[in-house]
Scaffold this motif. Structure first.
Motif: not given
Lengths: 366, 366
Positions: B305-310, B315-320, B361-366
């Protein structure tokens, strides 16, 4: 060989179109990127499969809104163990009418916390008939009366010629094992408190069972039991208290859809009459070369045991049948002889082919 | 889309070669004239499938001769209900160590006829660790000690860094739910009294479970119970006291054979190390963009299990991810966030693809 006419008693023949659909779906479900067998039971794809299956089964059987439908792992024997746990208070009496092997199996699933009353039994007569309703010794205030709608081994079924299709039990709810005859004709669900069926005869592959229960019965306390054995908990969780057998459920749904497309229970009722008449006609018209011992009033339309006058012919009969593309005919070890199971997925042509083979065999060995 | 990398927690990804075999076999089994799903469980074809599956599982896991292997319908929750019925006398105490959601589920399957002692629980600490063995309050003379080898939701697993792989329980037999980690590494079966596992993670499709039990334990009287719930009766009937879920059993057999062909548990141990190191490395190296809260000593190699800080990014993570061909990553509703289940059928390349996506994903949203 090519696909044969398969008279196996269960697991049993499935419609070829269902198997072809399962084959086409095996690697990927639509554009989901995975097979239905690899997907979460709580995901939108499987939830839709499950909901569609229940809706189709309700349409097929005419299940009223005040009846719940559960899809559960295991088969009828597991249901037989769960009936007293869910519906009989400690110390209650439960009435069982035993008309064959599976009625006896049901009795073995009871725990000492309930008192079993055998209200009637066909055993003294070799399970060749069903005791008349007016001979049943029912218990006033029993938790339920249990019957086996069709006995797959002994070939005994509650038929209109016996009397009522669903025996009258007054205020005591009637529970029925419909494993081997469900969906073979229209029935009045409201005559029953619980109807249950393992899927592997008329409803799909083995590994899932259907329990149809009058909702008010779920208010009974029953016996102390694990949460997973609590029908009320299962209903509250859409039969997904744990991970359900998803592929088996999906396959049952394909079979429900196939049955609706073919014309539903009125059409299978008609075909069952035709198939049974053909086969019993061949047996009865054989001058004793073939024999079925069941009282004609309760002869099963689903499972037809028959015996050759000479046991020595059995192996030759089975070998020749196989060569003729007719498989699954060996009788259950309890009775020996032959048995033809002719569930909904068995076409009339399959029975015609069997009858032709039987007549030819008789000419050669009679 | 084409077949994706499927990180679902169970039902879970199956080896593609197994699905292709199932597809090829769907219409006819060899030259038998019928599909394996349509054939009698007591016929020679299925009996051979069943025997081969057991032999392969015994080889795969190194099951000693004094342990019985049962193949039963339902999953781990059903087994959890049957353990006290089979192995605990009325009034006995049973010890449970609770390290996550499934340990709590196991407790709900107990009946009042036994006394449950929670010997240790990770719940006060949010199930982020496993209480040290020397803090467990075991009951002398308990019927058994129950643990969950791997918790699929909380991502907590008994690992060597915690201490013993199988905790020492003296004369009291250790019972373990291995549903989500069985066959991911070599284990010493003799350390356990009972090992059980639903098939739908590492062993095959949902709808069948495996119970490995030290034979001498089957001599215990247990609680009054239905014959179908009696492990001894099941063993005496080769797990065919009733019609078993044949297709599910056949599929599990294909998966056992695949695992043996791939190199067996030593190879899956190596791959699990590699896959887990890749994914935890990506999470821990993300500077807090991704987070896993489990004590490193007991981090699961199967379910991460892991969590995004935000949370807003979920939803964006899962769609991508889906667009990148990575599915089944949504976390369980109990915890939220994400979860990657990386059972034996998940190739190392699938985890590499996930890690690459996470970094992008982190590069684009971090």
């Amino acid at each position: 060989m090519a696909r044969a006419y398969n008279f196996a008693p269960g697991p049993a023949a499935l419609p070829e179109s269902v198997l072809k659909q399962a084959q086409a779906d095996m690697l990927e479900w639509g554009t989901a990127g995975a097979s239905i067998v690899e997907m979460s039971h709580r995901g939108p794809e499987f939830m839709e499969v499950a909901a569609r299956a229940e809706a189709d089964l309700r349409t097929l059987l005419g299940v009223p809104a005040d009846y719940a439908v559960l899809f559960l792992p295991g088969g009828a024997t597991t249901a037989q163990a769960l009936l007293p746990l869910n519906f009989a208070a400690p110390g209650a009496t439960v009435d069982y009418v035993v008309t064959g092997h599976w009625g006896k199996t049901a009795l073995r699933q009871l725990t000492p916390a309930v008192t079993a009353n055998i209200a009637a039994s066909g055993e003294p007569d070799g399970f060749r008939n069903i005791p008349a309703r007016d001979t049943w010794r029912l218990t006033p205030g029993a938790a339920y009366v249990h019957i086996t709608a069709n006995e797959t081994i002994h070939g005994v079924e509650y038929r209109p010629a016996w009397g009522e299709p669903a025996p009258e039990t007054g205020d005591v709810p009637l529970f029925a094992d419909f494993s081997s005859s469900i969906a073979s004709e229209p029935i009045d669900i409201t005559r029953y408190g619980v109807i249950y069926a393992g899927a592997q005869k008329n409803l799909g592959p083995v590994g899932i069972s259907v329990v149809i229960v009058r909702r008010e019965l779920l208010e009974r306390t029953g016996q102390p039991r694990a949460d997973i054995f609590n029908y009320g908990s299962q209903l509250a969780h859409d039969s997904m208290l744990n991970t359900p057998p998803t592929w088996n459920w999906y396959m049952a749904g394909l079979v429900f859809r196939w049955m609706l497309d073919e014309g539903g229970t009125p059409e299978f009722d008609r075909r069952s009459d035709e198939k049974a008449a053909l086969l019993y006609g061949a047996i009865d018209g054989s001058g004793g070369f073939y024999r079925n011992d069941v009282d004609p009033a309760v002869r099963s339309r689903m499972n037809i045991p028959f015996f050759l006058a000479e046991d020595a012919h059995n192996a030759v009969f089975l070998d020749g049948a196989r060569e003729a593309g007719l498989i699954g005919l060996k009788g259950h070890r309890v009775l020996g002889g032959m048995r033809a199971s002719i569930y909904n997925a068995m076409p009339v042509d399959g029975v015609r082919a069997l009858v032709a083979y039987m007549q030819d065999f008789q000419k050669r060995h009679g």
